[in-house]
Scaffold this motif. Structure first.
Motif, short mmCIF file in Angstrom:
data_model
loop_
_atom_site.label_atom_id
_atom_site.label_comp_id
_atom_site.label_asym_id
_atom_site.label_seq_id
_atom_site.Cartn_x
_atom_site.Cartn_y
_atom_site.Cartn_z
N UNK A 121 0.73 -1.00 -0.41
CA UNK A 121 -0.07 0.17 0.09
C UNK A 121 0.87 1.30 -0.09
N UNK A 122 0.43 2.43 1.24
CA UNK A 122 0.69 3.22 0.62
C UNK A 122 2.24 3.53 1.89
N UNK A 123 3.26 3.47 1.47
CA UNK A 123 4.53 3.65 2.04
C UNK A 123 4.27 4.88 2.90
N UNK A 124 3.88 6.31 2.44
CA UNK A 124 3.94 6.65 3.85
C UNK A 124 3.23 6.85 4.77
N UNK A 125 1.93 6.66 4.84
CA UNK A 125 1.41 6.47 5.68
C UNK A 125 2.03 4.74 6.99
N UNK A 141 10.31 -0.88 -0.96
CA UNK A 141 9.61 -1.77 -1.50
C UNK A 141 10.18 -2.49 -3.15
N UNK A 142 9.45 -3.66 -3.00
CA UNK A 142 10.23 -4.07 -4.51
C UNK A 142 9.02 -3.70 -5.27
N UNK A 143 9.09 -3.89 -7.13
CA UNK A 143 8.06 -3.48 -8.07
C UNK A 143 9.06 -4.57 -8.93
N UNK A 144 7.67 -5.02 -9.44
CA UNK A 144 7.74 -5.87 -11.30
C UNK A 144 8.97 -4.55 -12.20
#
Length: 154
Positions: A121-125, A141-144
């Motif tokens: 989700x929203x990393x800032x939160x 976080x990782x992402x494709x």
């Protein structure tokens, strides 16, 4: 296109009901509901209610396991490792939010790694939650490869 406005409480009820009806445990559904509604309320709809259809589809197909409980391992005095069990990330993040601050205060720095989890989700939160506890944090976080970094291009 017609827009419908609902209250945050109505949104919580709808999201929670959809998750439960499709295989999430009540505890996990509560964490996911809180995260999605918070994202929506804070102006981040891409991590908010728009996620409900895909989360439900992923529960139905087993891509995300809706009833697992994450496990926490204290690797050292300043390092946690959490296995989300291929479930939602939010219950695992809650474990970190409740455990890491004491470690950071004790050691001066602490880190947690979460593995085998779903969209976080929203990393800032998550950073804000640490800030409310008086701590500085970084969330990664990782992402494709199809997802460009902020300001980048595909």
């Amino acid at each position: 296109m017609t827009q419908t406005t609902i209250s945050l409480d109505e949104a919580r009820d709808l999201v929670f009901s959809a998750l439960i009806a499709n295989g999430a445990s009540k505890e996990n559904a509560r964490f996911v509901t809180d995260a999605l509604v918070l994202s929506e309320a804070s102006g981040q709809p891409g991590h908010g209610l728009s996620r409900v259809p895909s989360y439900v589809a992923q529960l139905r197909t087993g891509k995300v396991k809706g009833t697992v409980t994450p496990t926490l391992e204290k690797v050292s005095s300043s390092l946690l490792r959490v296995d989300a069990g291929y479930g939602f990330a939010y219950p695992a993040i809650d474990l970190v939010l409740n455990t890491l601050p004491e470690m950071a205060r004790s050691q001066g720095i602490a880190m947690a790694a979460i593995r085998h989890s779903h969209h976080f989700g929203q990393g800032g939160s998550h950073c804000e939650a640490f800030a409310h506890k008086g701590l500085v944090s970084f969330v990664f976080g990782n992402a494709h490869k199809a997802i460009a970094p902020w300001g980048g291009k595909n």
